[in-house]
Design an enzyme around this catalytic site. Structure first.
Site, short mmCIF file in Angstrom:
data_model
loop_
_atom_site.label_atom_id
_atom_site.label_comp_id
_atom_site.label_asym_id
_atom_site.label_seq_id
_atom_site.Cartn_x
_atom_site.Cartn_y
_atom_site.Cartn_z
N PRO A 1 0.80 -1.23 0.00
CG PRO A 1 -0.05 -1.05 2.16
CD PRO A 1 0.60 -2.03 1.21
CG ASN A 2 -0.17 4.21 1.39
OD1 ASN A 2 -1.20 4.73 0.93
ND2 ASN A 2 -0.15 3.61 2.57
NE ARG B 1 3.93 6.66 1.63
CZ ARG B 1 4.25 5.44 2.03
NH1 ARG B 1 4.77 4.58 1.20
NH2 ARG B 1 4.05 5.10 3.28
CE1 TYR C 1 9.00 5.03 2.94
CE2 TYR C 1 7.42 6.85 2.87
CZ TYR C 1 7.91 5.70 3.48
OH TYR C 1 7.31 5.23 4.62
CG ASN D 1 8.47 -1.91 -0.07
OD1 ASN D 1 7.92 -1.98 1.04
ND2 ASN D 1 9.07 -0.81 -0.50
CB ALA E 1 1.76 0.30 6.46
CG ASP F 1 -0.37 -17.30 8.32
OD1 ASP F 1 0.70 -17.38 8.95
OD2 ASP F 1 -1.49 -17.33 8.87
CD GLU G 1 10.95 -7.29 5.92
OE1 GLU G 1 11.47 -8.27 6.51
OE2 GLU G 1 10.43 -6.34 6.51
CG HIS H 1 11.28 -2.22 4.27
ND1 HIS H 1 9.90 -2.18 4.22
CD2 HIS H 1 11.60 -3.33 4.95
CE1 HIS H 1 9.42 -3.23 4.86
NE2 HIS H 1 10.44 -3.95 5.31
NE ARG I 1 10.30 6.03 8.41
CZ ARG I 1 9.35 5.84 7.49
NH1 ARG I 1 9.47 4.82 6.64
NH2 ARG I 1 8.32 6.64 7.42
NE ARG J 1 7.20 4.37 9.80
CZ ARG J 1 6.22 4.53 8.91
NH1 ARG J 1 5.94 3.58 8.05
NH2 ARG J 1 5.53 5.66 8.86
C1 DQA Z 1 8.36 1.05 3.55
C2 DQA Z 1 8.50 1.21 5.06
C3 DQA Z 1 7.16 1.01 5.76
O1 DQA Z 1 7.30 1.21 7.16
C4 DQA Z 1 6.14 2.01 5.24
O2 DQA Z 1 4.88 1.80 5.84
C5 DQA Z 1 6.06 2.04 3.77
C6 DQA Z 1 7.27 1.95 2.98
C7 DQA Z 1 9.67 1.39 2.81
O3 DQA Z 1 9.80 1.02 1.65
O4 DQA Z 1 10.54 2.06 3.39
O5 DQA Z 1 4.98 2.22 3.21
O6 DQA Z 1 8.04 -0.30 3.27
#
Ligand code: DQA
Length: 147
Positions: A13-14, A21, A26, A77, A80, A90, A101, A103, A110, A114
């Protein structure tokens, strides 16, 4: 492309808003640029990327289910969802290949909420805090693991 040369790149998301953003956190690159960086890294190593972004955890869970027997690895990625989405944990746990994983920022530096990742326990490793280099690094890491 055979299963063994195909990597699923998932974005939560986002992340569709990257570039607009919170660029101080980011960066200014869009998600399309990050995906293109991942594709270049994969191509150099003889892999192909299938990329998807969703703001919905159920879409991501479905994509992880559909990856079984199709993609050799998943780079995710989770945005949140990283911090609380046990359904994604799962689904990844049931995937038959390595998971990385990813980011852009370093969540450990942060807010305290998180600092927990429900994805980390089902990942071979995490790439975080390297901003625009992160997508290429994650592909190189998983390709090296597969080789
Ligand atoms: C994120 C880190 C997460 O905590 C955050 O909610 C994001 C982006 C990152 O790429 O740094 O949406 O995954």
């Amino acid at each position: 492309m055979s299963k063994s040369r195909s990597i699923l790149l998932l974005n939560g998301p986002n992340l569709n808003l990257l570039g607009q953003r919170e660029p101080h956190i980011y960066g200014s690159e869009t998600l399309a640029i990050h995906v293109s960086n991942a594709q270049s890294a994969a191509k150099d190593l003889g892999f192909e990327i299938v990329a998807m972004q969703s703001n919905s955890s159920s879409d991501l869970v479905e994509a992880i289910h559909a990856a079984r027997g199709v993609h050799s690895a998943i780079v995710i990625n989770p945005g949140a969802f990283t911090h609380y989405a046990w359904s994604i944990h799962d689904a990844l746990s049931a995937f038959d290949g390595p998971v990385v994983e990813l980011h852009l920022s370093n969540p450990q530096k942060r807010e305290s909420w998180r600092h927990t990742s429900v994805v980390a326990p089902v990942a071979i490793g995490t790439i975080s805090g390297f901003g625009a280099s992160g997508y290429g690094l994650a592909i190189r890491a998983v390709a090296s693991h597969l080789s």
